[in-house]
Write a protein that holds these residues in place. Structure first.
Motif, PDB file in Angstrom:
ATOM      1  N   ASN A  99      51.505  86.332  56.683  1.00 19.92           N
ATOM      2  CA  ASN A  99      51.122  86.436  55.267  1.00 19.92           C
ATOM      3  C   ASN A  99      52.173  85.822  54.350  1.00 19.92           C
ATOM      4  O   ASN A  99      51.839  85.221  53.330  1.00 19.92           O
ATOM      5  N   GLU A 100      53.442  85.952  54.683  1.00 15.41           N
ATOM      6  CA  GLU A 100      54.511  85.339  53.888  1.00 15.41           C
ATOM      7  C   GLU A 100      54.422  83.816  53.968  1.00 15.41           C
ATOM      8  O   GLU A 100      54.575  83.104  52.967  1.00 15.41           O
ATOM      9  N   LEU A 101      54.173  83.302  55.150  1.00 18.32           N
ATOM     10  CA  LEU A 101      54.042  81.859  55.332  1.00 18.32           C
ATOM     11  C   LEU A 101      52.856  81.324  54.531  1.00 18.32           C
ATOM     12  O   LEU A 101      52.950  80.297  53.858  1.00 18.32           O
ATOM     13  N   MET A 102      51.729  82.041  54.585  1.00 20.62           N
ATOM     14  CA  MET A 102      50.549  81.626  53.823  1.00 20.62           C
ATOM     15  C   MET A 102      50.823  81.681  52.320  1.00 20.62           C
ATOM     16  O   MET A 102      50.404  80.804  51.572  1.00 20.62           O
ATOM     17  N   PHE A 103      51.526  82.705  51.855  1.00 20.78           N
ATOM     18  CA  PHE A 103      51.855  82.823  50.442  1.00 20.78           C
ATOM     19  C   PHE A 103      52.703  81.644  49.985  1.00 20.78           C
ATOM     20  O   PHE A 103      52.455  81.043  48.930  1.00 20.78           O
ATOM     21  N   ARG A 104      53.708  81.298  50.776  1.00 17.73           N
ATOM     22  CA  ARG A 104      54.569  80.164  50.409  1.00 17.73           C
ATOM     23  C   ARG A 104      53.784  78.860  50.382  1.00 17.73           C
ATOM     24  O   ARG A 104      53.957  78.034  49.486  1.00 17.73           O
ATOM     25  N   ALA A 105      52.917  78.669  51.367  1.00 18.97           N
ATOM     26  CA  ALA A 105      52.107  77.449  51.419  1.00 18.97           C
ATOM     27  C   ALA A 105      51.164  77.376  50.226  1.00 18.97           C
ATOM     28  O   ALA A 105      51.019  76.329  49.592  1.00 18.97           O
ATOM     29  N   GLN A 106      50.525  78.513  49.894  1.00 17.12           N
ATOM     30  CA  GLN A 106      49.589  78.531  48.773  1.00 17.12           C
ATOM     31  C   GLN A 106      50.320  78.314  47.446  1.00 17.12           C
ATOM     32  O   GLN A 106      49.822  77.602  46.572  1.00 17.12           O
ATOM     33  N   SER A 107      51.488  78.885  47.297  1.00 17.90           N
ATOM     34  CA  SER A 107      52.264  78.697  46.069  1.00 17.90           C
ATOM     35  C   SER A 107      52.621  77.231  45.865  1.00 17.90           C
ATOM     36  O   SER A 107      52.503  76.692  44.762  1.00 17.90           O
ATOM     37  N   LEU A 108      53.036  76.581  46.919  1.00 19.52           N
ATOM     38  CA  LEU A 108      53.379  75.164  46.827  1.00 19.52           C
ATOM     39  C   LEU A 108      52.141  74.310  46.571  1.00 19.52           C
ATOM     40  O   LEU A 108      52.161  73.386  45.754  1.00 19.52           O
ATOM     41  N   GLN A 109      51.045  74.651  47.228  1.00 22.45           N
ATOM     42  CA  GLN A 109      49.803  73.905  47.029  1.00 22.45           C
ATOM     43  C   GLN A 109      49.343  74.012  45.581  1.00 22.45           C
ATOM     44  O   GLN A 109      48.946  73.033  44.967  1.00 22.45           O
ATOM     45  N   ARG A 110      49.423  75.200  44.996  1.00 20.93           N
ATOM     46  CA  ARG A 110      48.979  75.397  43.610  1.00 20.93           C
ATOM     47  C   ARG A 110      49.902  74.703  42.606  1.00 20.93           C
ATOM     48  O   ARG A 110      49.498  74.427  41.484  1.00 20.93           O
ATOM     49  N   LYS A 111      51.119  74.426  43.007  1.00 17.39           N
ATOM     50  CA  LYS A 111      52.045  73.708  42.132  1.00 17.39           C
ATOM     51  C   LYS A 111      51.569  72.273  41.888  1.00 17.39           C
ATOM     52  O   LYS A 111      51.784  71.701  40.827  1.00 17.39           O
ATOM     53  N   TYR A 112      50.894  71.693  42.875  1.00 15.74           N
ATOM     54  CA  TYR A 112      50.491  70.287  42.799  1.00 15.74           C
ATOM     55  C   TYR A 112      48.991  70.057  42.691  1.00 15.74           C
ATOM     56  O   TYR A 112      48.565  68.963  42.349  1.00 15.74           O
ATOM     57  N   PHE A 113      48.181  71.065  43.006  1.00 15.36           N
ATOM     58  CA  PHE A 113      46.726  70.888  43.003  1.00 15.36           C
ATOM     59  C   PHE A 113      46.060  72.058  42.290  1.00 15.36           C
ATOM     60  O   PHE A 113      46.556  73.185  42.334  1.00 15.36           O
TER      61      PHE A 113
ATOM     62  N   CYS B 263      43.790  75.131  41.800  1.00 13.28           N
ATOM     63  CA  CYS B 263      43.439  76.129  42.816  1.00 13.28           C
ATOM     64  C   CYS B 263      41.944  76.194  43.084  1.00 13.28           C
ATOM     65  O   CYS B 263      41.515  76.711  44.113  1.00 13.28           O
ATOM     66  N   SER B 264      41.123  75.648  42.190  1.00 12.97           N
ATOM     67  CA  SER B 264      39.679  75.713  42.379  1.00 12.97           C
ATOM     68  C   SER B 264      39.096  74.443  43.003  1.00 12.97           C
ATOM     69  O   SER B 264      37.890  74.342  43.181  1.00 12.97           O
ATOM     70  N   GLU B 265      39.948  73.477  43.340  1.00 10.95           N
ATOM     71  CA  GLU B 265      39.463  72.224  43.922  1.00 10.95           C
ATOM     72  C   GLU B 265      39.801  72.148  45.400  1.00 10.95           C
ATOM     73  O   GLU B 265      40.858  72.581  45.832  1.00 10.95           O
ATOM     74  N   VAL B 266      38.877  71.589  46.165  1.00 13.35           N
ATOM     75  CA  VAL B 266      39.071  71.412  47.596  1.00 13.35           C
ATOM     76  C   VAL B 266      38.759  69.962  47.928  1.00 13.35           C
ATOM     77  O   VAL B 266      37.731  69.439  47.520  1.00 13.35           O
ATOM     78  N   GLN B 267      39.645  69.314  48.662  1.00 14.42           N
ATOM     79  CA  GLN B 267      39.387  67.949  49.099  1.00 14.42           C
ATOM     80  C   GLN B 267      38.576  68.018  50.384  1.00 14.42           C
ATOM     81  O   GLN B 267      38.947  68.724  51.319  1.00 14.42           O
ATOM     82  N   ILE B 268      37.488  67.301  50.421  1.00 10.91           N
ATOM     83  CA  ILE B 268      36.652  67.276  51.613  1.00 10.91           C
ATOM     84  C   ILE B 268      36.791  65.904  52.259  1.00 10.91           C
ATOM     85  O   ILE B 268      36.577  64.881  51.617  1.00 10.91           O
ATOM     86  N   SER B 269      37.165  65.908  53.505  1.00 10.08           N
ATOM     87  CA  SER B 269      37.296  64.671  54.262  1.00 10.08           C
ATOM     88  C   SER B 269      36.275  64.701  55.388  1.00 10.08           C
ATOM     89  O   SER B 269      36.023  65.745  55.978  1.00 10.08           O
ATOM     90  N   THR B 270      35.703  63.559  55.678  1.00 12.64           N
ATOM     91  CA  THR B 270      34.734  63.484  56.763  1.00 12.64           C
ATOM     92  C   THR B 270      35.074  62.319  57.677  1.00 12.64           C
ATOM     93  O   THR B 270      35.684  61.344  57.248  1.00 12.64           O
ATOM     94  N   LEU B 271      34.684  62.434  58.902  1.00 12.11           N
ATOM     95  CA  LEU B 271      34.837  61.340  59.848  1.00 12.11           C
ATOM     96  C   LEU B 271      33.492  60.657  60.017  1.00 12.11           C
ATOM     97  O   LEU B 271      32.464  61.315  60.127  1.00 12.11           O
ATOM     98  N   LEU B 272      33.505  59.361  60.043  1.00  9.90           N
ATOM     99  CA  LEU B 272      32.302  58.618  60.349  1.00  9.90           C
ATOM    100  C   LEU B 272      32.066  58.701  61.848  1.00  9.90           C
ATOM    101  O   LEU B 272      32.914  59.164  62.604  1.00  9.90           O
TER     102      LEU B 272
END
Length: 77
Positions: A23-37, A39-48
């Motif tokens: 949970n601590e690792l996830m919190f740190r990752a989410q905090s860093l992610q929200r600093k740059y992106f 929080c309500s957007e998700v990038q969707i990638s697909t493979l052809l």
């Protein structure tokens, strides 16, 4: 540990990350992610289709990469 994107991790620091509670690792990752992106957007990638080899992206790690087309041509439908 710093709260920013880094590329200069030492082995000791990486080991310390592995020892963190999940949970601590996830919190740190989410905090860093929200600093740059947003929080309500998700990038969707697909493979052809892997059989066609028709991906236009130039990812060095992917066998569908445009940079690998010179080595093999994808199957045609």
């Amino acid at each position: 540990m710093s709260g920013d994107i880094r590329y200069d991790w030492t082995r000791v620091e990486v080991r310390a990350l592995f020892k963190l509670p999940f949970n601590e690792l996830m919190f740190r990752a989410q905090s860093l992610q929200r600093k740059y992106f947003a929080c309500s957007e998700v990038q969707i990638s697909t493979l052809l289709s892997i059989k066609t080899g028709g991906c236009p992206e130039d990812c060095a790690y992917c066998p569908q990469s445009a940079r690998l087309r010179h080595r093999r041509q994808g199957a045609k439908n």
